[in-house]
Design a protein around this motif. Structure first.
Motif, PDB file in Angstrom:
ATOM      1  N   ASP A 699       0.924  -1.270   0.073  1.00  3.26           N
ATOM      2  CA  ASP A 699       0.104  -0.036   0.278  1.00  3.26           C
ATOM      3  C   ASP A 699       0.887   1.054  -0.107  1.00  3.26           C
ATOM      4  O   ASP A 699       0.814   2.172   0.535  1.00  3.26           O
ATOM      5  N   GLY A 700       1.903   1.511  -0.645  1.00  2.00           N
ATOM      6  CA  GLY A 700       2.937   2.646  -0.490  1.00  2.00           C
ATOM      7  C   GLY A 700       2.059   3.421  -0.995  1.00  2.00           C
ATOM      8  O   GLY A 700       2.217   4.446  -1.013  1.00  2.00           O
ATOM      9  N   ASP A 701       1.501   3.171  -2.081  1.00  3.94           N
ATOM     10  CA  ASP A 701       1.327   3.923  -3.372  1.00  3.94           C
ATOM     11  C   ASP A 701       0.221   5.250  -2.247  1.00  3.94           C
ATOM     12  O   ASP A 701      -0.171   6.377  -2.342  1.00  3.94           O
ATOM     13  N   THR A 702      -0.837   4.922  -1.177  1.00  8.30           N
ATOM     14  CA  THR A 702      -1.700   5.187  -0.244  1.00  8.30           C
ATOM     15  C   THR A 702      -1.203   6.197   0.825  1.00  8.30           C
ATOM     16  O   THR A 702      -1.672   7.074   1.866  1.00  8.30           O
ATOM     17  N   ILE A 703       0.529   5.524   1.548  1.00  8.33           N
ATOM     18  CA  ILE A 703       0.370   5.581   2.554  1.00  8.33           C
ATOM     19  C   ILE A 703       0.826   7.486   2.727  1.00  8.33           C
ATOM     20  O   ILE A 703       1.213   8.153   3.914  1.00  8.33           O
ATOM     21  N   GLN A 704       2.161   7.655   1.696  1.00  3.64           N
ATOM     22  CA  GLN A 704       2.303   9.178   1.471  1.00  3.64           C
ATOM     23  C   GLN A 704       3.014   9.931   2.848  1.00  3.64           C
ATOM     24  O   GLN A 704       3.978   9.017   3.143  1.00  3.64           O
ATOM     25  N   GLN A 705       2.305  10.630   3.019  1.00  5.37           N
ATOM     26  CA  GLN A 705       3.661  11.275   4.095  1.00  5.37           C
ATOM     27  C   GLN A 705       3.162  10.051   5.622  1.00  5.37           C
ATOM     28  O   GLN A 705       4.495  11.161   6.222  1.00  5.37           O
ATOM     29  N   ALA A 706       2.483   9.903   5.256  1.00  2.00           N
ATOM     30  CA  ALA A 706       2.858   8.351   6.997  1.00  2.00           C
ATOM     31  C   ALA A 706       3.990   7.977   6.385  1.00  2.00           C
ATOM     32  O   ALA A 706       4.031   6.604   7.323  1.00  2.00           O
ATOM     33  N   TRP A 707       4.674   7.449   5.427  1.00  2.00           N
ATOM     34  CA  TRP A 707       6.163   7.168   5.395  1.00  2.00           C
ATOM     35  C   TRP A 707       7.309   7.317   6.839  1.00  2.00           C
ATOM     36  O   TRP A 707       7.509   6.458   6.939  1.00  2.00           O
ATOM     37  N   LEU A 708       7.544   8.329   7.338  1.00  2.00           N
ATOM     38  CA  LEU A 708       7.835   9.185   8.258  1.00  2.00           C
ATOM     39  C   LEU A 708       7.700   7.787   9.534  1.00  2.00           C
ATOM     40  O   LEU A 708       9.045   6.876   9.196  1.00  2.00           O
ATOM     41  N   PRO A 709       6.977   7.571   9.992  1.00  2.00           N
ATOM     42  CA  PRO A 709       7.002   7.335  11.334  1.00  2.00           C
ATOM     43  C   PRO A 709       7.271   5.293  10.928  1.00  2.00           C
ATOM     44  O   PRO A 709       7.927   4.743  11.654  1.00  2.00           O
ATOM     45  N   VAL A 710       6.178   4.394   9.269  1.00  2.00           N
ATOM     46  CA  VAL A 710       6.973   3.571   9.082  1.00  2.00           C
ATOM     47  C   VAL A 710       8.312   3.921   9.133  1.00  2.00           C
ATOM     48  O   VAL A 710       8.958   2.592   9.694  1.00  2.00           O
ATOM     49  N   LEU A 711       9.092   4.127   8.453  1.00  2.00           N
ATOM     50  CA  LEU A 711      10.244   4.154   8.290  1.00  2.00           C
ATOM     51  C   LEU A 711      11.184   4.433   9.133  1.00  2.00           C
ATOM     52  O   LEU A 711      12.000   4.081   9.723  1.00  2.00           O
ATOM     53  N   THR A 712      10.420   4.983  10.221  1.00  2.00           N
ATOM     54  CA  THR A 712      11.401   5.201  11.695  1.00  2.00           C
ATOM     55  C   THR A 712      11.411   4.346  12.744  1.00  2.00           C
ATOM     56  O   THR A 712      11.946   3.522  13.050  1.00  2.00           O
ATOM     57  N   THR A 713       9.954   3.361  12.194  1.00  2.00           N
ATOM     58  CA  THR A 713       9.992   1.803  13.192  1.00  2.00           C
ATOM     59  C   THR A 713      11.133   1.455  12.555  1.00  2.00           C
ATOM     60  O   THR A 713      12.047   0.535  13.150  1.00  2.00           O
ATOM     61  N   LEU A 714      11.495   1.288  11.555  1.00  2.00           N
ATOM     62  CA  LEU A 714      12.378  -0.382  10.064  1.00  2.00           C
ATOM     63  C   LEU A 714      13.207  -0.331  11.208  1.00  2.00           C
ATOM     64  O   LEU A 714      13.882  -0.727  11.234  1.00  2.00           O
ATOM     65  N   GLN A 715      13.347   2.149  10.878  1.00  2.00           N
ATOM     66  CA  GLN A 715      14.968   2.034  11.187  1.00  2.00           C
ATOM     67  C   GLN A 715      15.466   1.731  12.715  1.00  2.00           C
ATOM     68  O   GLN A 715      16.231   1.207  12.931  1.00  2.00           O
ATOM     69  N   HIS A 716      14.324   1.716  13.683  1.00  2.00           N
ATOM     70  CA  HIS A 716      15.028   1.546  14.945  1.00  2.00           C
ATOM     71  C   HIS A 716      14.933  -0.191  15.394  1.00  2.00           C
ATOM     72  O   HIS A 716      15.805  -0.970  15.537  1.00  2.00           O
ATOM     73  N   LEU A 717      14.188  -0.948  14.521  1.00  2.00           N
ATOM     74  CA  LEU A 717      13.887  -2.247  14.893  1.00  2.00           C
ATOM     75  C   LEU A 717      15.109  -2.963  13.633  1.00  2.00           C
ATOM     76  O   LEU A 717      15.645  -3.731  14.475  1.00  2.00           O
ATOM     77  N   VAL A 718      15.447  -2.104  12.951  1.00  2.00           N
ATOM     78  CA  VAL A 718      16.427  -2.681  11.746  1.00  2.00           C
ATOM     79  C   VAL A 718      18.216  -2.713  12.984  1.00  2.00           C
ATOM     80  O   VAL A 718      19.191  -3.192  13.291  1.00  2.00           O
ATOM     81  N   TRP A 719      17.839  -2.031  13.468  1.00  2.00           N
ATOM     82  CA  TRP A 719      18.914  -1.221  14.210  1.00  2.00           C
ATOM     83  C   TRP A 719      18.969  -2.123  15.623  1.00  2.00           C
ATOM     84  O   TRP A 719      20.537  -2.392  16.437  1.00  2.00           O
TER      85      TRP A 719
END
Length: 1627
Positions: A699-719
């Protein structure tokens, strides 16, 4: 009617009539005894039937009423057997539709009467049902009586069993349904009732406009309402009470099955709105408490609702049926009962309050569940209520009530579940706050399977199963999301769900084809190398899960409705599902999938808050509870739509295994203490992370501005998971990370942290799967639309900026964002224009970060992207455009602005790879590539410069053809840049060699280049002031300009190589240049010379420090000496250009100006205080002059200017005075500069080359100038040190070459006597300047002058005195040399004397003939002769003796005689020579002594001959000199000398040599004088002379007796013998 035939003649009718006859016969037999009247009626009926059967045209209906009579009579009998038989026959008639309306009334009356008696009730019900279903003859009162009969049987009694009651209830339901079916058919026009069949009704309260069937239905419905209300029926006379539940069931049946009639007939709609709804509201009163009581005065019947004081206890059967009615009304009649539905829904929502009975809440949940599965119904709620300004937000309230209900279930005081893992069953359910609720029932999506609301047979409230409430509420929330998704996405929702399930079941192996068509077919092939497009033109994309977008023509109202659906539900849904997700065991995936769906549809409708909330919910689930708020900040906080208690602190979670234990990502928001703590990742978090990844992927087309929390979460989990970026941007798990996790896990267990650790191998497997999913998220970005892609990139950039800010504090940064920017770029190569600049611009910022790890990955990302982009275009050549080619390389080019060397190194590595693998595909990007290669800086290391230069070598060596003409200028600039770098000299020298390669390429590919440049002139460099040059010539000029600039480089080896290359290129390829190009080339070469000149002037004379291990020749150990070499190379190069292209250059521009400029530089360089430069300049001069001499077809005026300038330059060089040396920099005395012999020789040798072209215009002034120049040159003492190194040092001296110059003028002077004076002056001046040392050219000069005089004595009369003086000066020079004379010098003096003899031999006769004309000659001659006769080195020698003889023969004895003054002067010289005096220097040898004696004797003899033997009367008379020879004085002198030698007679020592010579000469002179006096005529010698002579005799005798005069015995004897003639007296 469906009867087969209306006449009796039909076969079927005959058969039926036969059956009737048999029935009547049987009835007749049964009644003939007890009921004769019935028998008679039967016989009569049989007879009528027989008559009708025999008459084919007879109608059956004509006998029906007659044959019914016996049957009715039989039913009136009390005999059950007969009644039963009659009812069977009636049923047969009814079944065969053999009864008309009149008969139907009779039948109903019969049945009604039997019903009142309670006879055969089941048979009656069957007959009534059969009558109603087989025909439409029953209407009005007949129908009412039928209904009354049936309804009376519904209520059980003592005489009526339950089965009969149930059958009656079923029959009533059937009859009611049948009535409404007829009304509906009548309304549709499918049924028409014969008015004759309808009797007027006595108690008809129906509207008059209704049709018969509609009237029946209306009256039945009205009475049902009355009966439910507890009132008596109006139409169904006799019915005053029925069970309330039965009435509600009838009402339910009518409303459920016959909704169209309410929409078609307004009277029914009114009845529904005003009575049914009021009834329901009133019946709801016992179910609503006082605080939640509902009052609606505008609803009829609402005022009679029970007040709080009389509130009844809710009754399950009634409540359940009321909710069923509510459900039906809401489902089917919402559009016409908007306000009423609002009330019903509000009441239903209140049933979910915590203080309501569990069964009531369960019933409400089931009703709501049925509603939630209908998308259109939810849309209607939203449109009618939530979108209205003053209406209740019903849909929002439903959602919030469900969420609040879910949260209310988790109250520890309500459920006693033991804490700890032992109290939690291993099954699906929900566990939160110590409360366990199992998931006891599940539903298929889109279906609602009610349990309690279908318990129609229950009279008491059932016990609600544990977990049933939360199971239904959970299903409601899921269905709401599903319905919203269907409302937004339509049929596409189902395709997507199927697709998602397939992907979920086989995540690792299957991917959805991005070009999938609209039928939802999934392509399992995961390897697609084709070009992927993402036009989003209505076709479904691959993993973005984007459904078909709302059509462009959809009305704005529909869009607003969809948006309102989300606005009303998002908050409650998110909160409710968040609670369920937190408590879920086994259902987390489904919950998270629902949240994903809600996020998707929120994004599609543009509801940012809802989308962000859903994303935040997913993020919160993926991170540990104590980690959420610091990691997500404000994005993780969601408002709760209902009142709730503050969440308790997170309890130990025993439900999930610990997958990983890691450290939190450092960030500014995290507390200081937490930054060093451990964080656990459980299987729940892994599941949530997978869901988050799936949402991001699909659903990447619909996430739009909400990519930031998604990516922030993924970044923390990856770390936390320890995933590190690897090649291509993917995140990989390492064994080292796993080992570290094991250590931290041990620490966590020791700290009593809950959870069971997953084995390391399994953890690695989980992380590998997560890594793959993470990569697929960004790979699937290729299916995002452009706007969504920009949102993703923007979020990654923001995340990267945060990491960069953190890295500024020297904390370990996260490289997640940078790596995923790389991965995103790799996935979107097919639309590079969209994503390239945003990604690369940010990566460029990362490359400038001071933290090395950030920089490394920034440049890694850029270089990898660039290489991948070129690979992509290699595989898809149709996509290649010039703009794209430039775009691809721009980021790599912009890295040139980064100062860090590690970035530059990676940049060059990438450039080298591109050149080796894609060099032929760079196309329009070549200029950028050359910028990359040539972007060298002084702070770059030697290794960096070497790497860059290797790229330049590849380009210049193999790829010039690929680079094309548009890039050649930059290739040249790059080569020049490497030549000017100072880190590595060998690179600079090789770079200069590359420029030769480039020139060779230009030469061999000139035809192709001309064609290419002709079509693209914009790429040609503009040479200043020569814009009209052809394109190829401009490239040549660019090459020459670069090389000329290198010729003034500070390092001597580079200058040397550049100079050699420059002029080699011009020499080899200059033929290609046009005339304007040659003019431009000269405009390059002369400024170069000027710059070389300036740099040479300021060059230091200090020794160059070359280090301990490098030796340098002394000729190059200072900057001045090194620049001297450059001066020579550049000037000689320019001169070679003029030498080889002189003919061409004369036709180019202002050649005279160029020629003059060149000569000026030659002049300046020739006068430099450097032997190398000066000699080189003269050689260049010689070269260009020789070239000018060979020129043909050049206009004569131009050549005159050329040679005039050359002559002027030569004179400027030759006449220049040496300049004062500059002061020494170290204070030491400066060596005086002197030109080398080679310089002087070359300078003189140039003149003949010039003279042969200026001969006709050579004037006397020019000859004088030449003479002075040659004299100046020859007078210059060459440098001994420089001359020792010259190859010409052993050659002829300069003076000889100078003399040669004058000799060629000599020939011209013989033809033009006007040049003779100047030439004589030049020769004599040259002789004076040459010096008279050994090997000098003075004698030759004088010889040339003498020869010139002898060749033209008459014309040279005026210069004869000057010539004599020159000879005189030459002899004087030799005489002044006190050094020991060599044989060569003697020869030269002899030669000079010979020249004088020759000159005098020619001049004396002429001067004797014209003494007045030669007056100056005669005045000069005595002085000259005096020097030659008496002064060394020729005085007193053989040459002097020859001069005396010449004077004697040509002047003293010749005729006519000389004037007396001149003659006296000559005689005085002869007389002086006749006296043998001691020379000023001692006699060196015997030969010289003899020559002096001979000279004196010759003079003496000449004098005696002239005086005594010649006629000297005129001579004596002129000056009254009686003794011209001064004989008396001479004799006195003889006597003095002889007396001096006789004074020391007693001294035995022999005389010194010079005294002995003197005495010998005197003795000889005495002998000669004696002989001459004896021969002289009488009177010529006076007596005194004789006396003096005779007086010498005694002295001679004394000398003869002395022993010291032994050496002069011969001369003494001769002298004594002469006295013999004087012993006798004269005769």
């Amino acid at each position: 009617m469906a009867f087969v035939s209306a006449v009796t003649g039909d076969d079927s009718t005959k058969k039926f009539m036969e059956v009737l006859q048999n029935d009547f016969k049987t009835l007749s037999l049964e009644t003939k005894k007890k009921y004769p009247q019935i028998r008679e009626a039967c016989d009569e009926a049989i007879e009528k039937l027989s008559l009708a059967a025999n008459n084919p045209q007879a109608s059956l209906y004509g006998v029906v009423n007659q044959i019914l009579y016996p049957l009715v009579q039989g039913c009136e009998s009390k005999d059950l057997k007969i009644i039963k038989f009659c009812l069977g026959t009636i049923q047969r008639l009814i079944a065969q539709q053999g009864i008309d309306a009149k008969g139907a009334r009779h039948v109903v009356d019969c049945l009604y009467n039997l019903g009142q008696g309670g006879v055969l009730e089941l048979k009656l019900l069957q007959t009534a049902a059969l009558l109603m279903t087989t025909s439409d003859l029953v209407h009005g009162d007949t129908l009412a009586r039928t209904m009354v009969m049936c309804m009376r049987m519904v209520s059980p009694s003592e005489s009526r069993d339950v089965s009969t009651s149930h059958a009656a209830a079923a029959t009533v339901r059937q009859l009611v349904a049948l009535v409404f079916e007829r009304a509906e058919a009548e309304a549709d026009g499918a049924l028409k009732v014969n008015p004759a069949d309808v009797r007027p009704q006595t108690n008809n309260k129906a509207p008059k406009d209704l049709k018969p069937c509609a009237v029946d239905a209306y009256l039945i419905l009205q009475d049902i309402i009355q009966l439910i209300n507890g009132d008596s029926a109006h139409w169904l006379v006799g019915i005053s009470d029925v069970p309330k539940t039965f009435g509600l069931e009838l009402l339910d049946t009518v409303l459920t099955d016959f909704s169209p009639i309410f929409f078609k007939i307004p009277e029914f709609r009114f009845l529904l709105k005003e009575h049914v709804c009021a009834l329901i509201i009133r019946l709801f009163s016992p179910n609503v408490k006082y605080r939640a009581a509902f009052t609606a005065l505008h609803i009829p019947g609402a005022g009679s609702a029970a007040s709080p004081a009389t509130a009844e206890r809710p009754h399950f059967p009634v409540t359940m049926r009321l909710l069923r009615l509510v459900s039906v009304i809401v489902h089917k009649y919402h559009s016409i009962l908007i306000t009423e539905c609002e009330i019903f829904l509000s009441l239903t929502i209140k049933f979910l309050d915590p203080d309501k009975p569990m069964w009531q809440r369960a019933l409400a949940l089931e009703v709501l569940h049925k509603m939630t599965i209908q998308p259109n119904l939810l849309k209607a709620f939203c449109e009618c209520y939530d979108m209205k300004p003053h209406a209740t937000n019903i849909f929002q309230d439903i959602v919030n009530a469900l969420g609040a209900y879910v949260q209310s279930l988790f109250v520890a005081s309500n459920v006693n579940t033991p804490a700890g893992s032992s109290g939690i069953p291993q099954q699906s359910g929900f566990y939160w706050k110590g409360v366990w609720l199992p998931l006891c029932v599940t539903f298929e999506p889109g279906t609602a399977k009610s349990v309690y609301i279908e318990m129609l047979d229950r009279t008491e409230a059932p016990t609600i199963q544990d977990g049933y409430g939360i199971s239904v509420a959970y299903a409601c929330l899921m269905e709401i999301i599903r319905s919203i998704a269907i409302s937004v996405e339509g049929a596409e929702y189902f395709r997507l769900q199927e697709m998602y399930e397939d992907i979920q079941n086989d995540t690792e192996e299957r991917e959805v084809n991005s070009n999938k068509n609209s039928n939802g077919k999934v392509d399992a092939d995961t390897k697609t190398d084709g070009v992927v497009t993402n036009s989003h033109n209505g076709e479904a994309d691959q993993n973005s899960n984007v459904v078909q977008k709302i059509e462009d023509d959809v009305e704005d109202k529909e869009k607003q409705l969809r948006l309102q659906l989300l606005k009303s539900s998002w908050c409650g849904l998110v909160w409710g599902l968040s609670v369920l997700a937190e408590a879920s065991i086994g259902e987390l995936e489904n919950i998270l999938r629902a949240i994903q769906t809600l996020a998707r549809v929120s994004g599609k409708t543009g509801h940012a808050k809802g989308r962000d909330a859903c994303v935040s919910a997913l993020c919160r689930c993926a991170l540990p509870a104590q980690y959420v708020v610091p990691a997500l900040g404000a994005l993780g906080a969601l408002p709760c739509p209902w009142r709730r208690e503050p969440p308790p602190p997170p309890d130990p979670d025993y439900r999930h295994q610990v997958v990983w234990v890691g450290t939190p990502l450092p960030s500014a928001e995290l507390p200081t203490g937490q930054q060093q703590s451990f964080v656990m990742v459980t299987s729940r978090h892994v599941t949530a992370m997978k869901a988050l990844l799936c949402a991001a992927q699909r659903d990447g087309d619909t996430i739009q501005q909400a990519w930031l929390p998604v990516l922030t979460t993924l970044q923390h989990l990856v770390w936390i998971l320890g995933l590190k970026p690897s090649t291509g941007g993917s995140m990989k798990a390492s064994r080292a990370s796993a080992d570290a996790n094991a250590v931290m896990s041990t620490s966590a267990v020791m700290a009593d942290l809950p959870g069971q650790q997953v084995p390391v191998a399994e953890s690695l497997g989980v992380m590998s799967a997560l890594s793959a999913m993470l990569s697929r998220v960004f790979e699937s970005s290729k299916n995002l639309d452009d706007v969504a892609l920009h949102h993703l990139i923007d979020a990654l950039c923001k995340l990267s900026n945060e990491a960069m800010e953190l890295a500024y504090s020297n904390r370990e940064p996260s490289l997640f964002a940078v790596a995923k920017l790389l991965e995103t770029g790799l996935a979107n190569m097919h639309r590079i224009e969209v994503m390239w600049r945003p990604i690369t611009n940010h990566l460029l910022e990362v490359c400038q970060h001071p933290h090395i790890r950030m920089r490394e990955w920034g440049v890694e990302a850029i270089t990898y992207l660039v290489q991948a982009a070129f690979q992509y275009h290699h595989n898809n050549p149709v996509l290649v455009t010039e703009a794209r080619e430039r775009l691809l390389l721009e980021p790599l080019s912009e890295l040139c602005g980064v100062r860090q060397c590690d970035v530059r190194a990676r940049q060059l590595e990438c450039a080298a790879r591109l050149l080796h693998s894609r060099g032929d595909q760079l196309g329009a990007a070549w200029p950028l590539m050359m910028e990359i290669i040539s972007a060298i800086s002084p702070h770059h290391s030697e290794q960096l410069i070497r790497s860059a230069f290797q790229c330049a070598q590849v380009v210049a060596g193999d790829l010039l053809g690929c680079a094309g003409p548009r890039c050649l200028r930059q290739v040249l600039a790059a080569a020049a840049a490497f030549a000017t770098q100072t880190k590595e000299l060998n690179i600079s020298l090789t770079a200069v060699g590359l420029m030769w390669n480039i020139s060779d390429y230009l030469y061999h590919n000139r035809d192709k280049l001309v064609a290419a440049l002709a079509s693209d002139t914009a790429v040609c460099p503009e040479v200043p002031n020569h814009a009209e040059l052809p394109p190829l010539d401009k490239l040549w000029m660019c090459l020459y300009i670069r090389l000329s600039e290198l010729c003034t480089e500070p390092r001597a080896p580079v200058r040397r190589a550049a100079s050699q290359t420059l002029f080699s290129c011009i020499g080899a390829h200059g033929t290609l240049l046009s005339k304007p190009a040659w003019r431009a080339l000269l405009a390059v070469l002369f400024p170069m010379l000027d710059q070389v000149q300036k740099q040479s002037n300021i060059a230091s004379s200090e020794k160059v420090d070359t280090g301990e291990h490098i030796l340098i020749h002394h000729t190059r150990n200072t900057a001045q000496k090194q620049w001297a070499e450059t001066q020579v190379l550049t000037l000689s190069g320019v001169s070679r250009v003029f030498h080889s292209r002189f003919q061409l250059l004369t036709t180019v521009g202002d050649f005279n100006r160029s020629w003059t400029a060149l000569l000026d530089y030659i002049t300046d360089f020739a006068l430099r205080r450097s032997h190398e430069v000066s000699v080189g300049a003269l050689k260049s001069f010689q070269e260009v002059v020789s070239a000018a001499g060979r020129a043909t077809d050049v206009p004569a005026p131009l050549m005159r200017k050329v040679w005039g300038a050359a002559w002027a330059a030569w004179t400027n060089i030759a006449s220049a005075e040496p300049t004062a040396p500059p002061p020494s920099e170290d204070g030491k005395p400066v060596e005086v500069y002197a030109p080398s012999l080679n310089f002087l020789t070359t300078l003189v040798q140039i003149f003949p080359l010039i003279f042969q072209h200026i001969r006709p215009t050579f004037t006397a002034a020019d000859v004088s100038t030449l003479g002075s120049c040659l004299a100046h040159v020859c007078s210059t003492e060459p440098s001994a040190a420089a001359s020792a190194l010259d190859s010409l040092s052993a050659a002829a001296p300069v003076s000889l070459h100078a003399l040669h110059c004058l000799e060629i003028v000599h020939k011209e002077a013989l033809q033009r006597h006007a040049l003779l004076p100047a030439l004589f002056h030049a020769l004599t001046s040259l002789a004076a300047a040459c010096g008279y040392g050994a090997g000098g050219a003075a004698p030759r000069c004088l010889a040339a002058a003498a020869a010139l005089y002898r060749a033209a004595p008459q014309a040279a009369a005026d210069v004869l005195p000057h010539l004599l003086l020159a000879l005189h000066a030459a002899v004087q020079k030799y005489g002044q040399d006190k050094r020991r004379r060599t044989a060569e010098q003697n020869d030269e003096t002899a030669q000079i004397s010979s020249l004088l003899l020759q000159v005098l031999g020619t001049g004396l006769p002429l001067a004797r003939e014209q003494p007045d004309v030669y007056k100056e000659f005669w005045e000069t001659l005595p002085k000259v002769l005096e020097t030659f006769l008496f002064e060394p080195p020729v005085g007193g020698g053989r040459a002097a003796r020859q001069l005396v003889i010449a004077v004697r023969e040509q002047a003293l004895r010749a005729r006519p005689r000389l004037p007396a003054p001149h003659l006296r002067a000559l005689l005085a010289l002869v007389r002086a020579g006749s006296l043998h005096t001691q020379p000023p220097h001692p006699i060196q040898n015997e030969q010289e002594l003899k020559e002096r004696e001979e000279f004196a004797r010759t003079c003496f003899e000449t004098l005696l001959q002239f005086s005594m033997l010649e006629d000297i009367d005129s001579f004596a008379g002129v000056d009254d000199d009686t003794d011209p020879l001064a004989i008396v004085a001479l004799l006195d002198r003889f006597q003095e000398v002889i007396s001096k030698y006789t004074q020391d007679e007693d001294n035995p020592e022999p005389l010194p040599r010079h005294q002995l010579s003197e005495i010998s000469f005197v003795l000889k002179a005495v002998a000669t004088l004696t002989e001459s006096m004896k021969k002289a005529p009488p009177g010529k010698v006076d007596a005194v002379a004789w006396q003096k002579l005779i007086g010498l005799y005694p002295l001679l005798v004394v000398v003869a007796g002395s022993g010291r005069a032994a050496g002069c015995a011969a001369a003494l004897r001769e002298a004594l013998l002469q006295f013999g003639a004087l012993l006798a007296a004269p005769l």
